[in-house]
Design a protein around this motif. Structure first.
Motif, PDB file in Angstrom:
ATOM      1  N   ASN A   1      33.836   4.122  22.570  1.00 43.49           N
ATOM      2  CA  ASN A   1      35.224   3.972  23.026  1.00 43.49           C
ATOM      3  C   ASN A   1      36.158   3.973  21.823  1.00 43.49           C
ATOM      4  O   ASN A   1      35.717   3.983  20.679  1.00 43.49           O
ATOM      5  CB  ASN A   1      35.385   2.692  23.868  1.00 43.49           C
ATOM      6  CG  ASN A   1      34.936   1.458  23.094  1.00 43.49           C
ATOM      7  OD1 ASN A   1      35.161   1.344  21.889  1.00 43.49           O
ATOM      8  ND2 ASN A   1      34.293   0.514  23.781  1.00 43.49           N
ATOM      9  N   SER A   2      37.449   3.960  22.102  1.00 42.84           N
ATOM     10  CA  SER A   2      38.422   4.092  21.007  1.00 42.84           C
ATOM     11  C   SER A   2      38.326   2.934  20.019  1.00 42.84           C
ATOM     12  O   SER A   2      38.489   3.112  18.815  1.00 42.84           O
ATOM     13  CB  SER A   2      39.848   4.207  21.560  1.00 42.84           C
ATOM     14  OG  SER A   2      40.099   3.176  22.474  1.00 42.84           O
ATOM     15  N   GLU A   3      38.006   1.747  20.525  1.00 40.39           N
ATOM     16  CA  GLU A   3      37.896   0.588  19.631  1.00 40.39           C
ATOM     17  C   GLU A   3      36.754   0.781  18.623  1.00 40.39           C
ATOM     18  O   GLU A   3      36.909   0.508  17.426  1.00 40.39           O
ATOM     19  CB  GLU A   3      37.674  -0.691  20.458  1.00 40.39           C
ATOM     20  CG  GLU A   3      37.716  -1.991  19.661  1.00 40.39           C
ATOM     21  CD  GLU A   3      38.945  -2.117  18.763  1.00 40.39           C
ATOM     22  OE1 GLU A   3      38.761  -2.522  17.592  1.00 40.39           O
ATOM     23  OE2 GLU A   3      40.069  -1.796  19.199  1.00 40.39           O
ATOM     24  N   GLU A   4      35.612   1.297  19.092  1.00 41.26           N
ATOM     25  CA  GLU A   4      34.482   1.554  18.189  1.00 41.26           C
ATOM     26  C   GLU A   4      34.834   2.638  17.172  1.00 41.26           C
ATOM     27  O   GLU A   4      34.427   2.577  16.018  1.00 41.26           O
ATOM     28  CB  GLU A   4      33.251   1.982  19.005  1.00 41.26           C
ATOM     29  CG  GLU A   4      32.613   0.846  19.776  1.00 41.26           C
ATOM     30  CD  GLU A   4      31.579   1.344  20.781  1.00 41.26           C
ATOM     31  OE1 GLU A   4      30.426   0.882  20.705  1.00 41.26           O
ATOM     32  OE2 GLU A   4      31.923   2.195  21.625  1.00 41.26           O
TER      33      GLU A   4
ATOM     34  N   ILE B   1      37.869   3.221  15.992  1.00 42.87           N
ATOM     35  CA  ILE B   1      38.766   2.597  15.004  1.00 42.87           C
ATOM     36  C   ILE B   1      37.967   1.709  14.045  1.00 42.87           C
ATOM     37  O   ILE B   1      38.207   1.697  12.839  1.00 42.87           O
ATOM     38  CB  ILE B   1      39.880   1.800  15.733  1.00 42.87           C
ATOM     39  CG1 ILE B   1      40.838   2.783  16.428  1.00 42.87           C
ATOM     40  CG2 ILE B   1      40.648   0.916  14.758  1.00 42.87           C
ATOM     41  CD1 ILE B   1      41.727   2.177  17.484  1.00 42.87           C
ATOM     42  N   GLN B   2      36.985   0.969  14.597  1.00 45.63           N
ATOM     43  CA  GLN B   2      36.146   0.085  13.761  1.00 45.63           C
ATOM     44  C   GLN B   2      35.393   0.867  12.680  1.00 45.63           C
ATOM     45  O   GLN B   2      35.127   0.353  11.599  1.00 45.63           O
ATOM     46  CB  GLN B   2      35.116  -0.649  14.637  1.00 45.63           C
ATOM     47  CG  GLN B   2      35.691  -1.728  15.550  1.00 45.63           C
ATOM     48  CD  GLN B   2      36.391  -2.853  14.789  1.00 45.63           C
ATOM     49  OE1 GLN B   2      35.899  -3.327  13.777  1.00 45.63           O
ATOM     50  NE2 GLN B   2      37.562  -3.239  15.269  1.00 45.63           N
TER      51      GLN B   2
END
Length: 321
Positions: A165-168, A170-171
């Motif tokens: 997902n987008s959070e992963e 960005i991480q």
């Protein structure tokens, strides 16, 4: 050799306490070049000359000795298609040399699908005992994942899907930039998926030598903006410019994000014999036709049943978008 020399120099930079000059400049060593250096008795090094020994249009000298079956002369369309199939087959066959397990990135686009299908055919012919693992990455129900699944079912590979997902995404950015050693926006944005899938391959499988469709868009004029080229000659110029700069962008991205996880990437579309032959074709054969980019490449494999027809004629979709 030049690259090794630069690497050994670079090792020393890690422990550098102070700059040797007012401004320390680190540059990539130009591909297709070698440098002659004069080593002074006092330990200083002076560059004598920088020599370009290879251009992407040059047929490699080893073509005289390799085992590729004889190509037919002339630019009749059937002749060209036959020669391209011979050279593409050979580009994959010569890259099978390894003691480690071979896998393949599969986005479901034309290029990676052709590589995966031809690779599986070659592994069977070489009587390799393990199934070919193919790997796709994307967000939930992305068109890439669905297309890759279709190809994997068609060719019969052991297929792995990685969702993120987008959070992963960005991480992972800090690690991606650290691995790439560049802040170029597109070169940072596009590799997030490649970095995460390489991490997955390393952690969950024993595939180490990884094939991919890198380089095809630059060579075969696969980007959408090639439709707007003012002439076949201008399109040819742009294609060569992209190939010359690959080491700064897409090849850098692909090499660093896989190597960060101990994987070795192999890119048959950039095989010197295949690419120099493709670039030797008349410019008007290589441009998009009937509103379809990479028309010649698609036409070449039209009758092969290597991959499903809807994938063969699937338009370009940029992964990073």
């Amino acid at each position: 050799d030049g690259f090794l020399a630069v690497c050994s120099e670079a090792k020393g930079l890690v422990n550098l306490k102070h700059s040797m000059t007012p401004f320390l400049k680190v540059e990539p060593f130009l591909p297709g070049h070698y440098e002659v250096l004069d080593l002074k008795p006092n330990g200083k090094v002076a560059s004598v000359e920088m020599v370009k020994f290879h251009h992407c249009r040059d047929e490699p000298l080893h073509a005289l000795y390799d085992s590729v079956e004889k190509l037919f002369p002339g630019f009749e369309i059937e002749t060209v298609k036959s020669n391209l199939r011979i050279l593409f087959d050979n580009a994959i066959k010569k890259r099978l040399m390894t003691h480690r397990r071979i896998g393949c990135l599969l986005s479901g686009g034309l290029d990676s699908s052709l590589v995966a299908a031809t690779l599986l055919k070659q592994l069977k012919a070489a009587q390799v005992q393990y199934p070919l693992q193919t790997f796709a990455i994307g967000m939930e129900d992305s068109p890439d994942l669905l297309a890759a699944r279709k190809v994997a079912n068609h060719i019969g590979s052991e297929h792995h899907e990685v969702l993120f997902n987008s959070e992963e995404g960005i991480q992972a950015l800090d690690e991606v930039i650290f691995s790439l050693e560049t802040y170029d926006i597109t070169t940072v944005r596009a590799p997030v998926g490649m970095y995460l899938i390489s991490k997955y391959i390393r952690k969950n499988t024993d595939s180490v030598v990884i094939f991919s469709g890198e380089g095809s868009d630059e060579l075969t004029q696969g980007y959408i903006y090639f439709h707007k080229a003012p002439s076949p000659e201008k399109a040819e110029e742009e294609s060569e410019r992209l190939l010359k700069e690959l080491y700064l962008f897409d090849v850098l991205r692909a090499d660093r994000t896989t190597a960060a996880h101990g994987l070795e990437l192999r890119v048959p579309f950039l095989d010197h014999r295949f690419s120099s032959y493709y670039l030797s074709l008349p410019p008007d054969m290589r441009i998009p036709k009937n509103g379809i980019e990479k028309h010649l490449l698609r036409e070449t494999f039209e009758d092969s049943d290597l991959i499903p027809k809807e994938i063969l004629w699937r338009p370009k979709e940029a992964f990073s978008d």
